[in-house]
Design a protein around this motif. Structure first.
Motif, PDB file in Angstrom:
ATOM      1  N   GLU A 109     -13.830  54.369  31.947  1.00 30.99           N
ATOM      2  CA  GLU A 109     -13.900  55.505  32.864  1.00 30.99           C
ATOM      3  C   GLU A 109     -14.879  55.178  33.977  1.00 30.99           C
ATOM      4  O   GLU A 109     -16.066  54.961  33.732  1.00 30.99           O
ATOM      5  N   MET A 110     -14.383  55.123  35.203  1.00 29.76           N
ATOM      6  CA  MET A 110     -15.227  54.852  36.360  1.00 29.76           C
ATOM      7  C   MET A 110     -15.954  56.142  36.747  1.00 29.76           C
ATOM      8  O   MET A 110     -15.317  57.165  37.025  1.00 29.76           O
ATOM      9  N   GLU A 111     -17.273  56.088  36.761  1.00 26.64           N
ATOM     10  CA  GLU A 111     -18.060  57.269  37.081  1.00 26.64           C
ATOM     11  C   GLU A 111     -18.498  57.233  38.539  1.00 26.64           C
ATOM     12  O   GLU A 111     -18.990  56.217  39.025  1.00 26.64           O
ATOM     13  N   LEU A 112     -18.312  58.354  39.229  1.00 27.66           N
ATOM     14  CA  LEU A 112     -18.711  58.450  40.637  1.00 27.66           C
ATOM     15  C   LEU A 112     -20.185  58.845  40.734  1.00 27.66           C
ATOM     16  O   LEU A 112     -20.585  59.893  40.238  1.00 27.66           O
ATOM     17  N   ILE A 113     -20.979  57.995  41.349  1.00 26.15           N
ATOM     18  CA  ILE A 113     -22.385  58.296  41.614  1.00 26.15           C
ATOM     19  C   ILE A 113     -22.571  58.643  43.092  1.00 26.15           C
ATOM     20  O   ILE A 113     -23.096  59.695  43.438  1.00 26.15           O
ATOM     21  N   LYS A 114     -22.118  57.761  43.966  1.00 31.98           N
ATOM     22  CA  LYS A 114     -22.128  58.000  45.419  1.00 31.98           C
ATOM     23  C   LYS A 114     -20.855  57.419  46.008  1.00 31.98           C
ATOM     24  O   LYS A 114     -20.310  56.440  45.487  1.00 31.98           O
ATOM     25  N   HIS A 115     -20.401  58.010  47.108  1.00 32.69           N
ATOM     26  CA  HIS A 115     -19.220  57.481  47.801  1.00 32.69           C
ATOM     27  C   HIS A 115     -19.411  57.691  49.300  1.00 32.69           C
ATOM     28  O   HIS A 115     -19.804  58.783  49.724  1.00 32.69           O
ATOM     29  N   PRO A 116     -19.131  56.659  50.112  1.00 29.71           N
ATOM     30  CA  PRO A 116     -19.341  56.790  51.553  1.00 29.71           C
ATOM     31  C   PRO A 116     -18.472  57.852  52.206  1.00 29.71           C
ATOM     32  O   PRO A 116     -18.812  58.356  53.284  1.00 29.71           O
ATOM     33  N   PHE A 117     -17.339  58.196  51.583  1.00 27.86           N
ATOM     34  CA  PHE A 117     -16.461  59.219  52.141  1.00 27.86           C
ATOM     35  C   PHE A 117     -17.209  60.530  52.338  1.00 27.86           C
ATOM     36  O   PHE A 117     -16.978  61.272  53.296  1.00 27.86           O
ATOM     37  N   ARG A 118     -18.139  60.819  51.420  1.00 30.74           N
ATOM     38  CA  ARG A 118     -18.903  62.062  51.515  1.00 30.74           C
ATOM     39  C   ARG A 118     -19.856  62.064  52.707  1.00 30.74           C
ATOM     40  O   ARG A 118     -20.339  63.121  53.119  1.00 30.74           O
ATOM     41  N   SER A 119     -20.118  60.880  53.239  1.00 32.98           N
ATOM     42  CA  SER A 119     -20.997  60.772  54.411  1.00 32.98           C
ATOM     43  C   SER A 119     -20.203  60.607  55.698  1.00 32.98           C
ATOM     44  O   SER A 119     -20.752  60.240  56.737  1.00 32.98           O
ATOM     45  N   GLY A 120     -18.905  60.861  55.616  1.00 29.56           N
ATOM     46  CA  GLY A 120     -18.062  60.792  56.801  1.00 29.56           C
ATOM     47  C   GLY A 120     -17.533  59.414  57.121  1.00 29.56           C
ATOM     48  O   GLY A 120     -17.028  59.174  58.223  1.00 29.56           O
ATOM     49  N   ILE A 121     -17.610  58.480  56.184  1.00 32.06           N
ATOM     50  CA  ILE A 121     -17.135  57.116  56.421  1.00 32.06           C
ATOM     51  C   ILE A 121     -15.716  56.986  55.878  1.00 32.06           C
ATOM     52  O   ILE A 121     -15.449  57.285  54.711  1.00 32.06           O
ATOM     53  N   LYS A 122     -14.815  56.533  56.715  1.00 28.77           N
ATOM     54  CA  LYS A 122     -13.412  56.438  56.325  1.00 28.77           C
ATOM     55  C   LYS A 122     -13.164  55.199  55.459  1.00 28.77           C
ATOM     56  O   LYS A 122     -14.017  54.309  55.349  1.00 28.77           O
ATOM     57  N   ALA A 123     -11.973  55.155  54.852  1.00 27.48           N
ATOM     58  CA  ALA A 123     -11.564  53.988  54.077  1.00 27.48           C
ATOM     59  C   ALA A 123     -11.528  52.768  54.989  1.00 27.48           C
ATOM     60  O   ALA A 123     -11.033  52.831  56.112  1.00 27.48           O
ATOM     61  N   GLN A 124     -12.059  51.652  54.493  1.00 29.10           N
ATOM     62  CA  GLN A 124     -12.193  50.461  55.324  1.00 29.10           C
ATOM     63  C   GLN A 124     -11.468  49.266  54.731  1.00 29.10           C
ATOM     64  O   GLN A 124     -11.424  49.088  53.499  1.00 29.10           O
TER      65      GLN A 124
END
Length: 208
Positions: A188-203
């Protein structure tokens, strides 16, 4: 005691500790003699489910072992792993992109169900043949979650019809309890931080 004596003592104690650890490890490994095709599930809200699965596909390719990928949701958008496999390793890895995008993009449930059913039929064909060492069902958990595919049918097929030495990897969020129950390996991959939440799009090179 000099500094060199202290270092020698630390080195000796470390070597003794590692020797005991190795002996214990070797004893455990000596009992692990069976081989079988695994049912592997990568799920959770965190990033990396498909990425980890493709890592195993590329391991198969590197060892010259035949494998296949069936993508249930991802549609026409080019991805690095798909382009690389199709262009350079199609002799070892079949690649089938059967979906047309996420359900909120198609906005056509009947079409989504039909595409998912076609993908599942292809997956069963590839697995049943026994010709592939590994078959990756990418984002199949999403298709199951939306009831595009019946979880009972998936579980029954994997439990009774999967060839003994064929590995099957299933990715996507919200894996059903029934699937987790029959799986050999579940991460199970656990989400800690994700750049999407800071307005950064998929790259490119990160998400695709």
């Amino acid at each position: 005691m000099t500094d060199s004596d202290i270092k020698a003592d630390l080195d000796a104690r470390h070597a003794e500790k590692m020797a005991k650890k190795k002996a214990a490890r070797d004893k455990i490994m000596a009992t692990k003699t069976d081989e079988k095709g695994l049912i592997v599930v990568h799920t959770g809200k965190g990033k990396g489910k498909s990425t980890a699965a493709f890592g195993m596909i590329f391991r198969h390719i590197a060892h010259g072992m035949p494998c296949a990928v069936v993508q249930f949701i991802k549609g026409g958008m080019s991805t690095g792993e798909r382009d690389l496999i199709i262009e350079r390793f199609s002799d070892l890895c079949e690649f089938h992109t059967m979906g047309e995008g996420f359900t909120w993009e198609t906005q056509d449930r009947a079409r989504d169900v039909a595409m998912a059913q076609a993908a599942w039929a292809k997956a069963k064909e590839l697995i049943s043949s026994g010709e592939k060492s590994m078959v990756l069902l990418d984002e199949v958990n999403i298709a199951i979650r939306y009831d595009y595919i019946d979880i009972a049918e998936v579980v029954e097929f994997l439990a009774t019809q999967k060839p003994h030495m064929t590995h099957v990897v299933l990715t996507g969020r919200n894996a059903k309890d029934e699937l987790i129950e029959i799986a050999d390996l579940v991460t199970e991959m656990e989400l800690i931080k994700h750049p999407f939440r800071s307005g950064i799009k998929a790259q490119q090179g990160i998400e695709y």
